[in-house]
Design an enzyme around this catalytic site. Sequence first.
Site, PDB file in Angstrom:
ATOM      1  N   GLY A  74       0.821  -1.213   0.000  1.00 34.56           N
ATOM      2  CA  GLY A  74       0.000   0.000   0.000  1.00 34.56           C
ATOM      3  C   GLY A  74       0.854   1.262   0.000  1.00 34.56           C
ATOM      4  O   GLY A  74       0.530   2.244  -0.682  1.00 34.56           O
ATOM      5  N   THR A  75       1.931   1.243   0.757  1.00 34.27           N
ATOM      6  CA  THR A  75       2.784   2.437   0.844  1.00 34.27           C
ATOM      7  C   THR A  75       3.362   2.791  -0.519  1.00 34.27           C
ATOM      8  O   THR A  75       3.339   3.956  -0.936  1.00 34.27           O
ATOM      9  CB  THR A  75       3.923   2.207   1.865  1.00 34.27           C
ATOM     10  OG1 THR A  75       3.326   1.944   3.147  1.00 34.27           O
ATOM     11  CG2 THR A  75       4.838   3.411   1.961  1.00 34.27           C
ATOM     12  N   GLN A 182      -7.938  -0.078   3.378  1.00 37.93           N
ATOM     13  CA  GLN A 182      -8.829  -0.615   4.423  1.00 37.93           C
ATOM     14  C   GLN A 182     -10.201  -1.001   3.876  1.00 37.93           C
ATOM     15  O   GLN A 182     -11.006  -1.593   4.590  1.00 37.93           O
ATOM     16  CB  GLN A 182      -9.011   0.418   5.549  1.00 37.93           C
ATOM     17  CG  GLN A 182      -7.749   0.697   6.348  1.00 37.93           C
ATOM     18  CD  GLN A 182      -7.342  -0.471   7.251  1.00 37.93           C
ATOM     19  OE1 GLN A 182      -8.156  -1.321   7.634  1.00 37.93           O
ATOM     20  NE2 GLN A 182      -6.071  -0.534   7.594  1.00 37.93           N
ATOM     21  N   SER A 202      -3.558  -3.228  -0.609  1.00 42.61           N
ATOM     22  CA  SER A 202      -2.446  -3.962   0.008  1.00 42.61           C
ATOM     23  C   SER A 202      -2.921  -5.327   0.490  1.00 42.61           C
ATOM     24  O   SER A 202      -3.882  -5.424   1.261  1.00 42.61           O
ATOM     25  CB  SER A 202      -1.901  -3.141   1.178  1.00 42.61           C
ATOM     26  OG  SER A 202      -0.957  -3.903   1.895  1.00 42.61           O
ATOM     27  N   HIS A 204      -1.810  -7.617   2.604  1.00 43.86           N
ATOM     28  CA  HIS A 204      -1.777  -8.107   3.993  1.00 43.86           C
ATOM     29  C   HIS A 204      -2.899  -7.552   4.863  1.00 43.86           C
ATOM     30  O   HIS A 204      -3.063  -7.950   6.004  1.00 43.86           O
ATOM     31  CB  HIS A 204      -0.395  -7.892   4.626  1.00 43.86           C
ATOM     32  CG  HIS A 204      -0.087  -6.495   5.075  1.00 43.86           C
ATOM     33  ND1 HIS A 204      -0.170  -6.108   6.390  1.00 43.86           N
ATOM     34  CD2 HIS A 204       0.329  -5.398   4.388  1.00 43.86           C
ATOM     35  CE1 HIS A 204       0.199  -4.836   6.503  1.00 43.86           C
ATOM     36  NE2 HIS A 204       0.499  -4.384   5.304  1.00 43.86           N
ATOM     37  N   THR A 240      12.111  -7.638 -10.957  1.00 40.44           N
ATOM     38  CA  THR A 240      11.512  -8.962 -11.083  1.00 40.44           C
ATOM     39  C   THR A 240      10.323  -9.086 -10.142  1.00 40.44           C
ATOM     40  O   THR A 240      10.405  -8.706  -8.974  1.00 40.44           O
ATOM     41  CB  THR A 240      12.567 -10.046 -10.782  1.00 40.44           C
ATOM     42  OG1 THR A 240      13.645  -9.865 -11.695  1.00 40.44           O
ATOM     43  CG2 THR A 240      11.984 -11.444 -10.921  1.00 40.44           C
ATOM     44  N   CYS A 328       1.991   2.646  12.629  1.00 44.33           N
ATOM     45  CA  CYS A 328       3.160   3.376  12.177  1.00 44.33           C
ATOM     46  C   CYS A 328       3.559   4.473  13.140  1.00 44.33           C
ATOM     47  O   CYS A 328       4.667   4.980  13.081  1.00 44.33           O
ATOM     48  CB  CYS A 328       2.890   3.981  10.810  1.00 44.33           C
ATOM     49  SG  CYS A 328       2.046   2.832   9.740  1.00 44.33           S
TER      50      CYS A 328
HETATM   51  C1  LIG Z   1      -1.672  -0.349   6.007  1.00 46.98           C
HETATM   52  C2  LIG Z   1      -2.065   0.854   5.247  1.00 46.98           C
HETATM   53  C3  LIG Z   1      -1.228   1.392   4.251  1.00 46.98           C
HETATM   54  C4  LIG Z   1       0.148   0.845   3.979  1.00 46.98           C
HETATM   55  O1  LIG Z   1       0.109  -0.408   3.366  1.00 46.98           O
HETATM   56  P1  LIG Z   1       1.435  -1.336   3.427  1.00 46.98           P
HETATM   57  O2  LIG Z   1       1.129  -2.462   2.508  1.00 46.98           O
HETATM   58  O3  LIG Z   1       1.545  -1.787   4.869  1.00 46.98           O
HETATM   59  O4  LIG Z   1       2.585  -0.519   2.992  1.00 46.98           O
HETATM   60  C5  LIG Z   1      -1.673   2.495   3.546  1.00 46.98           C
HETATM   61  N1  LIG Z   1      -2.875   3.031   3.773  1.00 46.98           N
HETATM   62  C6  LIG Z   1      -3.712   2.540   4.710  1.00 46.98           C
HETATM   63  C7  LIG Z   1      -5.050   3.160   4.902  1.00 46.98           C
HETATM   64  C8  LIG Z   1      -3.336   1.442   5.486  1.00 46.98           C
HETATM   65  O5  LIG Z   1      -4.169   0.973   6.406  1.00 46.98           O
END
Ligand SMILES: *Cc1c(COP(=O)(O)O)cnc(C)c1O
Length: 390
Positions: A74-75, A182, A202, A204, A240, A328
């Site tokens: 996500g980041t 989310q 993302s 996870h 890759t 974070c």
């Molecule tokens: C967790 C999160 C991210 C970051 O995602 P990562 O895969 O952990 O880098 C970005 N935005 C929101 C709203 C999140 O909850």
Amino acid sequence: MEQRRSVYMDHAATTPVRPEVVEVMLPYFSEWFGNPSSLYALAREAKEAVEEARGRVAAAIGASPEEVYFTSGGTEADNWAVKGVAAASRKKGDHIITSAIEHHAVLHPCRALEKQGYRVTYLPVDEFGRVEPGDVEDAITDETILVSVMAANNEIGSIQPVAEIGRIAHDHNVPFHTDAVQAIGAFSVGVDAMGADLLALSAHKFGGPKGTGALYVRRGTRIGTFMDGGAQERGRRAGTENVPGIVGLGRAINLAVAEMPRNAARVAAMRDRLIRGILETIPDTRLNGHPIERLPNNVNVAFRYVEGESILLSLDALGIAASTGSACTSASLEPSHVLTACGLPPEHAHGSLRLTLGPGNTDADVDYVLAALPGIIARLREMSPLRGGA
Ligand SMILES: *Cc1c(COP(=O)(O)O)cnc(C)c1O
């Protein structure tokens, strides 16, 4: 108190990888280890798996496969959206609109761009953590090159009126990015319904592996490359591919979306019981975020006169994993930027607790937390120097 349990209620931070997801990933570490760019059967196997996953992500959000780019999470997807559009639109303008309660994955790229001379408007939110779409309209100028507002907030769970915001951005020919990290698996996410030109997700956060995600980029949206190098991801994100991760993402999003209606209803019922139970049994307590327009799995409450970190330690001693807000910022003593933006006074913001549920939680987990919290809060308040004259 009943016997000690192990209760995970921090699904907004991360989720366990589902066994079905692990299972489909495993062969791509071993027998099908080929590099998707190579030219033999082993590589074709990997290439096909990546493209199948791309199709699954596209189907889950109502996009075309060519509009989906895999990222490291996500980041990266948020960074790419914000910085990539800014770089590609420098000649058109230098103004970005976002909200004060974005994840740092959007806020910090915006701050970095400000240092390079871009101008950023951080829209305020109401006391429930919602952006007023009219404020977006008022903030747009001829120099505006991007509007970025998250679909749902990771700390307080407030769901944003993104469809309206997307429509306003489009009326002004400004691309709209939404951080939907989310939202996937929580409610229906469609890039057209949301008016999104860019969308970050993302794996996870919905039962997939860490370190893999995707950025949706609507056809025709001007955006710079994220990583220079090989020709992967149509030359826009070289390197890759994380084949096992991408395969896991495809399976996880497929399951999350298919099971969403049932999971969301079940989890929301537990959420409501937690909220009601806490507010009814513990005095000087308030709910953070919107009472209705909130993620089905999010509970965020402020307890006056206590420190959120102390609550976490006491919960941890009982086997309960929770958070004060964003994973974070948990190492910093600053009150959460989200709660501050909602106008919460610091003494409330410091005593906030976030419990985020997942499909693996049970009613017994909810009972356990509801049995534990009143005693914890009462004990912490007895010792609290914040309690003043009370
Ligand atoms: C967790 C999160 C991210 C970051 O995602 P990562 O895969 O952990 O880098 C970005 N935005 C929101 C709203 C999140 O909850």
